[in-house]
Write a protein that holds these residues in place. Structure first.
Motif, short mmCIF file in Angstrom:
data_model
loop_
_atom_site.label_atom_id
_atom_site.label_comp_id
_atom_site.label_asym_id
_atom_site.label_seq_id
_atom_site.Cartn_x
_atom_site.Cartn_y
_atom_site.Cartn_z
N THR A 133 -2.72 1.61 -12.68
CA THR A 133 -1.86 1.08 -11.53
C THR A 133 -1.94 -0.48 -11.26
O THR A 133 -1.12 -1.38 -11.40
N SER A 134 -3.40 -0.92 -11.42
CA SER A 134 -3.50 -2.22 -11.42
C SER A 134 -3.22 -3.26 -12.75
O SER A 134 -3.28 -4.50 -12.45
N TYR A 187 4.49 5.61 -5.28
CA TYR A 187 4.47 5.58 -6.79
C TYR A 187 3.88 6.93 -7.21
O TYR A 187 4.51 7.67 -8.24
N ARG A 213 -6.05 4.50 -11.09
CA ARG A 213 -6.08 3.27 -10.47
C ARG A 213 -6.31 2.02 -11.37
O ARG A 213 -5.53 1.23 -11.08
N ILE A 221 2.71 1.62 -3.27
CA ILE A 221 1.69 2.17 -4.58
C ILE A 221 1.60 3.63 -4.23
O ILE A 221 1.66 4.44 -5.28
N TRP A 222 1.17 3.94 -3.24
CA TRP A 222 1.11 5.60 -2.77
C TRP A 222 2.33 6.37 -2.95
O TRP A 222 2.36 7.39 -3.60
N LEU A 242 7.23 -0.60 -9.65
CA LEU A 242 6.30 0.28 -10.37
C LEU A 242 7.05 1.29 -11.32
O LEU A 242 6.38 1.55 -12.33
N THR A 298 8.26 -2.92 -4.23
CA THR A 298 7.12 -2.37 -4.87
C THR A 298 7.37 -1.07 -5.54
O THR A 298 6.86 -0.81 -6.78
N HIS A 299 7.97 -0.36 -5.09
CA HIS A 299 8.37 1.17 -5.56
C HIS A 299 9.19 1.05 -6.79
O HIS A 299 9.05 1.88 -7.69
N THR A 328 0.70 -1.14 0.14
CA THR A 328 0.09 -0.01 -0.03
C THR A 328 0.88 1.30 0.03
O THR A 328 0.54 2.13 -1.09
#
Length: 327
Positions: free
Chosen positions: A322-323, A225, A319, A222-223, A300, A296-297, A219
């Motif tokens: 990203t997904s 990113y 959204r 992703i934030w 992405l 994760t960072h 989480t």
């Protein structure tokens, strides 16, 4: 296979390292650590340390260090055709000497009153075994490169190491529970089902903490990113947390959870308190944040800008982009 001597006639740096390690271990490191009882082993004030010279005198120290000294002289000079055999012989002699004399040295120390009831091998024993093991490895490499032995017989050169391992396993399994307190504790735990219970507790703590780390870390990743400042702050904070010693972190978490449980006693019924699973899971989850956030960072950001622009050109919002696109 890499090794210390790539061609005939070169020095064996691995042999030098093994010989130096064995000499340092025999010469000054603690050979035996002893205490009045098993619990006292955790206190530095109650543990006695003894060196080889204090247990068996200088003759014992010279006996254990002689193979390493010979190997050091051989390794420091360009190895001849028989250099590998010299290293192997010195390593084997030293390994067997350390292994066969450690228990008699403990008995001699107890007779002198220098060793207490519970005695364990110190760092000197283990590092000397490692040093002589390196010498055996260096010797095997040089003998193999020299090509003076059939390949089918190379495994025979590892016989001293296998003998030490087999003898150690035999000593562990033949020891009576009354004479081996570690084995006694293991048997008591096995008979009472403690090992299975501890295993289930370990798997539960590891699974829950890993799950929390993944959920929170993904989480935040992703934030971050979309908010680079958030990513940098999260990476910095999680990196600082990872540098904290585990005992210090758990001690820091005990007080807040204890205060929370005192303020809301109903939480104790759910296992939340100063001691127990709550601080352990929280600490483990905090330790696992850094790799999850960083990966994760980085994952992405590894997606090409052209793919992201193409997705946005097709009308996808942040959204769905990203997904779908990075995944």
């Amino acid at each position: 296979m890499s090794g210390p001597a790539r061609t005939a006639g070169s020095r064996s740096w691995l042999g030098i390292a093994g010989a130096a390690l064995a000499l340092v271990a025999v010469g000054g490191l603690p050979w035996i650590q002893s205490a009045p009882n098993p619990l006292a082993l955790g206190s530095k004030f109650l543990v006695r340390t003894s060196t080889v010279s204090s247990l068996g005198g200088w003759p014992a120290a010279c006996l254990l260090a002689a193979p390493a000294a010979v190997a050091l002289l051989v390794s420091a000079r360009p190895l001849g055709p028989r250099g590998g055999w010299w290293l192997w012989a010195a390593g084997s002699a030293g390994l067997l000497a350390v292994w066969s004399t450690s228990e008699p040295l403990i008995a001699a120390g107890r007779a002198q009153g220098a060793v207490a009831n519970v005695a364990l091998w110190g760092s000197g024993v283990w590092l000397s075994l490692a040093g002589y093991g390196l010498l055996i490895y260096a010797g095997v490499l040089n003998v193999r490169r020299a090509g003076r032995m059939p390949s089918a017989l190379w495994s025979v050169l590892w016989l001293p190491v296998l003998l030490v391992i087999a003898h150690g396993a035999w000593l562990v399994f033949r020891a009576e529970p009354a004479e081996n307190w570690l084995w006694r504790v293991f048997q008591e735990e096995a008979q009472s089902g403690g090992i299975q219970r501890r295993l289930r507790e370990h798997l539960w703590l590891a699974g829950v903490s890993a799950g929390l780390s993944i959920v929170i870390g993904v989480t935040i990743g992703i934030w971050g990113y979309y908010r680079e400042r958030v990513a940098q702050a999260a990476l910095y904070v999680s990196g600082v947390i990872l540098t904290l010693p585990s005992l210090a972190l758990f001690a820091m978490l005990m007080e807040p959870f204890a205060a929370l449980a005192n303020a809301y006693p109903v939480l104790r019924s759910y296992g939340i308190g100063g001691l127990g699973a709550a601080p352990a899971i929280t600490g483990l989850a905090l330790y696992g944040l850094l790799p999850v956030i960083r990966n994760t960072h980085a994952g992405l950001h590894s997606v090409s800008a052209a793919q992201v622009d193409a997705a946005r050109g097709m009308g996808l919002t942040s959204r769905p982009t990203t997904s779908t696109v990075p995944v």
